[in-house]
Design an enzyme around this catalytic site. Structure first.
Site, PDB file in Angstrom:
ATOM      1  N   TYR A 197      -6.866  -3.294  12.393  1.00  0.00           N
ATOM      2  CA  TYR A 197      -7.629  -2.100  12.002  1.00  0.00           C
ATOM      3  C   TYR A 197      -9.097  -2.287  12.351  1.00  0.00           C
ATOM      4  O   TYR A 197      -9.962  -2.267  11.480  1.00  0.00           O
ATOM      5  CB  TYR A 197      -7.416  -1.822  10.503  1.00  0.00           C
ATOM      6  CG  TYR A 197      -6.023  -1.307  10.231  1.00  0.00           C
ATOM      7  CD1 TYR A 197      -5.726   0.042  10.355  1.00  0.00           C
ATOM      8  CD2 TYR A 197      -4.986  -2.182   9.913  1.00  0.00           C
ATOM      9  CE1 TYR A 197      -4.440   0.516  10.150  1.00  0.00           C
ATOM     10  CE2 TYR A 197      -3.697  -1.715   9.709  1.00  0.00           C
ATOM     11  CZ  TYR A 197      -3.426  -0.362   9.828  1.00  0.00           C
ATOM     12  OH  TYR A 197      -2.156   0.116   9.637  1.00  0.00           O
ATOM     13  N   GLU A 257       3.146  -8.410   7.129  1.00  0.00           N
ATOM     14  CA  GLU A 257       1.875  -9.010   6.737  1.00  0.00           C
ATOM     15  C   GLU A 257       2.003  -9.989   5.574  1.00  0.00           C
ATOM     16  O   GLU A 257       1.298  -9.866   4.576  1.00  0.00           O
ATOM     17  CB  GLU A 257       0.846  -7.927   6.397  1.00  0.00           C
ATOM     18  CG  GLU A 257       0.486  -7.051   7.576  1.00  0.00           C
ATOM     19  CD  GLU A 257      -0.637  -6.062   7.288  1.00  0.00           C
ATOM     20  OE1 GLU A 257      -1.120  -6.026   6.134  1.00  0.00           O
ATOM     21  OE2 GLU A 257      -1.033  -5.345   8.208  1.00  0.00           O
ATOM     22  N   ASP A 317       0.808  -1.210   0.000  1.00  0.00           N
ATOM     23  CA  ASP A 317       0.000   0.000   0.000  1.00  0.00           C
ATOM     24  C   ASP A 317       0.843   1.263   0.000  1.00  0.00           C
ATOM     25  O   ASP A 317       0.667   2.143   0.832  1.00  0.00           O
ATOM     26  CB  ASP A 317      -0.910  -0.068   1.250  1.00  0.00           C
ATOM     27  CG  ASP A 317      -1.840   1.123   1.365  1.00  0.00           C
ATOM     28  OD1 ASP A 317      -2.323   1.594   0.321  1.00  0.00           O
ATOM     29  OD2 ASP A 317      -2.061   1.590   2.495  1.00  0.00           O
ATOM     30  N   GLU A 335       0.842  -1.829  14.205  1.00  0.00           N
ATOM     31  CA  GLU A 335       0.083  -0.861  13.403  1.00  0.00           C
ATOM     32  C   GLU A 335      -1.332  -0.784  13.961  1.00  0.00           C
ATOM     33  O   GLU A 335      -1.912  -1.813  14.334  1.00  0.00           O
ATOM     34  CB  GLU A 335      -0.042  -1.293  11.926  1.00  0.00           C
ATOM     35  CG  GLU A 335       1.200  -1.150  11.112  1.00  0.00           C
ATOM     36  CD  GLU A 335       0.983  -1.558   9.642  1.00  0.00           C
ATOM     37  OE1 GLU A 335      -0.152  -1.461   9.133  1.00  0.00           O
ATOM     38  OE2 GLU A 335       1.966  -2.003   9.020  1.00  0.00           O
TER      39      GLU A 335
END
Ligand code: BDP
Length: 654
Positions: A506, A453, A209, A542
């Site tokens: 998230y 990840e 990303d 994160e």
């Protein structure tokens, strides 16, 4: 310095130093180029000629051997700054999104003495170029390199001496194409439907990303050493009571015999220890340890290790000098804590990107110094080099300012099962070799991260990560190793091999969107599950939410600054419970907004920054600032009011 259990300390020192002779699979060192009485440095930054090979097969530049003549003679060239990504420099969208070979060229005036003195090595060094690079000097290929974030260099003295009257023409071709075996991986797809795409149309798929910025990203330079020279230095440090211990090894190239002297000097230039052996242990009485920012009144203390070589090859004598900054500190992990100098260290910091307007991923001192000022302003004591190794100059800043680093390799986006194959693994091991070789001596680097990840639930992940992590520990037995997971604790295949569990999540963003009330429950379960299964300390590596600066709503909705704030605060309340148990850190995603590919979920890039891309604070930056300074007082054992520590803008109630 505090006195601690002497027996245990001694045992640790013995164990640490016993494993010092780590594996080094590369045949030469990669010392940062520094000037010294025996070494000169000439920067080649500035304007280079530039031309993209936009031929349909993307190969015309090789068919026509552009490296053989001046680039301007092959066709139209434009000015291109080095270092910088080329993508955002022009008004041409085709160049912004270009995939394939681009060519850089520059003629260099080499000092006459470098050429006439056969006892001088002249080395061409590229700090980094993304991704594949081939280098020619006066039309002769001198080196090539795969990998976009680490330096490479080559000795070019004999070549430029061939005809001292010709200027030294350096040509560098750089290709940003990613495939399933590169790090990060990617895939090129040709589109066959002629009703939608013209002949030859292709896209580069990536599984990460951030914008795949390309070009020569870090400084290019020439530097000299004598023919016999200090090729590498490795230091490992520890302490026992109030004595610092620096185990070191110096390797020399270019001479079979020689004498070495090593002197360790303190900040005032006073010699505190010395030796005349190529390897050994230096003992520093009344040591000033290297401490993280906000953990000590005098963080980032660095000694200077001066290495002096006198060597002879029978006919000539060579003298070389190299000075390495050395911070003396220890690192250890228990089942619930991360220890620096035997004291619990809590990571309160950020994830970053090398990313900014216009220059993309290009090295820029102004940006770097601004970022360090912001980090210190907000009370951050650490960051992770998401998702690739950052410039060495940034790590040097971390050493000097006491900012603790989790050093990550470019293993981001390993999602396709074919990227777990032998070729990918072999390349990943090579990249770890290069990364450890480059960064092993930085006191700020306290942990290696081998990936971000990956599809760690896939069956091949078990062998892949077992091999990769074991290899990294063989390279550097003194630092813990991790990778960053977003996988479920029950399915993750690599977690048994890491020293610290690093989890990204998230909640209320990529799932349960808008349901802020679910964060505490889900986060609490996340921590309990991981700790329950692995009994290893955990970093929330994160967490965050996008906020378009200036968008507001109450009650909060996604993409507003208020929503980002509530996400952060909901996480913080759980961190505050768990940090008393086994959670050892929290790293916000992200320090600043950054560019990504265009897509439905990105509004001119990723907006999860607590600062904008131009480094202005969103509301969330103030929330973190208040929290981090409070954490510094509670966990950093400062016990000092913030006014002593650069926190001048806001007064807090403690
Ligand atoms: C994480 C990735 C990071 C992304 C972030 C996001 O590690 O690279 O930018 O998500 O989606 O999963 O903002």
């Amino acid at each position: 310095m505090e006195v601690r259990a002497a027996g245990l300390g001694m045992l640790r020192v013995v164990c640490l130093f016993a494993v010092f002779d780590a594996v080094c699979l590369l045949d030469s060192g990669m010392l940062f180029p520094r000037e010294s009485p025996s070494r000169e440095v000439k920067e080649l930054n500035g304007l280079w000629d530039f031309r993209a090979d936009d031929s349909t097969n993307r190969n015309q530049s090789f068919e026509r051997a552009w490296y053989k003549k001046r680039l301007a003679e092959t066709g139209p060239v434009i000015d291109m700054p080095v270092p910088a990504s080329y993508n955002d420099i022009t008004q041409d969208a085709a160049l912004r999104d270009f995939i394939g070979w681009v060519w850089y060229e520059r003629e260099v005036v080499v000092p006459a003495r470098w050429i006439s003195d056969e006892g001088t090595r002249v080395v061409l060094r590229v700090g980094s170029a993304h991704y594949f690079s081939i280098v020619w000097v006066n039309g002769v290929k001198v080196t090539q390199h795969a990998g976009g974030h680490l330096p490479f260099e080559v000795e070019i003295g004999s070549l430029i001496r061939k005809d001292p009257t010709t200027p030294c023409r350096i040509t560098i071709a750089v290709n940003n194409t990613l495939n399933l075996d590169t790090l990060p991986p990617g895939k090129i797809q040709y589109m066959e439907d002629r009703t939608k795409y013209p002949e030859g149309f292709f896209v580069q798929y990536i599984y990460f990303d951030f914008f795949n910025y390309a070009g020569i990203h870090r400084p290019v330079l020439l530097y000299t050493t004598p023919k016999a020279y200090v090729d590498d230095i490795t230091v490992v440090t520890d302490f026992l009571d109030n004595a610092g211990l620096v185990k070191y090894k110096v390797s020399v190239q270019g001479a079979a015999t020689g004498t070495i002297s090593v002197t360790l000097k303190d900040k005032d230039g006073r010699s505190v220890a010395s030796s005349s052996k190529p390897s050994g242990v230096l003992k520093v009485e009344d040591v000033n340890l290297w401490w993280p920012y906000l953990m000590h009144e005098n963080p980032g203390y660095l000694y200077s290790m001066e290495v002096h070589l006198m060597a002879t090859d029978g006919r000539s004598t060579y003298e070389d000098m190299y000075t390495l900054p050395v911070g003396i500190r220890s690192v250890a992990v228990t089942s619930t804590q991360f220890l620096i100098n035997d004291k619990p260290f809590y990571f309160h910091g950020v994830n970053k990107h090398e990313d900014s307007d216009i220059r993309g991923k290009g090295f820029d001192w102004s940006l770097i110094v601004k970022d360090f000022n912001l980090l210190k302003w907000m009370g951050a004591n650490s960051f992770r080099t998401s998702h690739y190794p950052y410039a060495e100059e940034i790590l040097q800043m971390c050493d000097r300012h006491g900012i603790v680093v989790i050093d990550e390799c470019p293993g981001v986006g390993i999602k396709d099962i074919r990227s777990f194959g032998n070729a990918s693994l072999a390349h990943h091991l090579d990249v770890m070799d290069e990364l450890v070789r480059r960064d092993k001596n930085h006191p700020s680097v306290v942990m290696w991260s081998v990936a971000n990840e990956p599809a760690s639930e896939m069956p091949p992940a078990e062998f892949y990560f077992e091999t990769l992590i074991k290899h990294t520990k063989d390279l550097d037995p003194t630092r813990p190793v991790t990778y960053i997971t977003d996988s479920n604790y029950a399915r993750d295949k690599g977690a048994p091999f890491v020293d610290v569990i690093c989890v990204n999540s998230y909640f209320s963003w990529y799932h349960d969107s808008g349901h802020l009330e679910l964060i505490p429950l889900q986060l609490n379960n996340q921590f309990e599950n991981w700790y329950g299964k692995y009994k290893k300390p955990i970093i929330q590596s994160e967490y965050g939410a996008d906020a378009v600066p200036g968008l507001h709503s109450d009650p909060p909705v996604m993409f507003t600054e208020e929503y980002q704030n509530i996400v952060l605060q909901s996480y913080h309340s759980v961190f505050d419970q768990k940090r008393k148990q086994y959670v050892i850190g929290e790293l916000i995603w992200n320090f600043a907004d950054f560019m990504t590919v265009q897509g439905l979920t990105r509004v001119v890039g990723n907006k999860k920054g607590v600062f904008t891309r131009q480094r202005q604070p969103k509301r969330a930056a103030f929330i973190l600032k208040e929290r981090y300074w409070r954490l510094a007082n509670e966990t950093g054992r400062l016990g000092l009011p913030p006014s002593n520590h650069q926190c001048h803008a806001v007064k807090y109630p403690w």
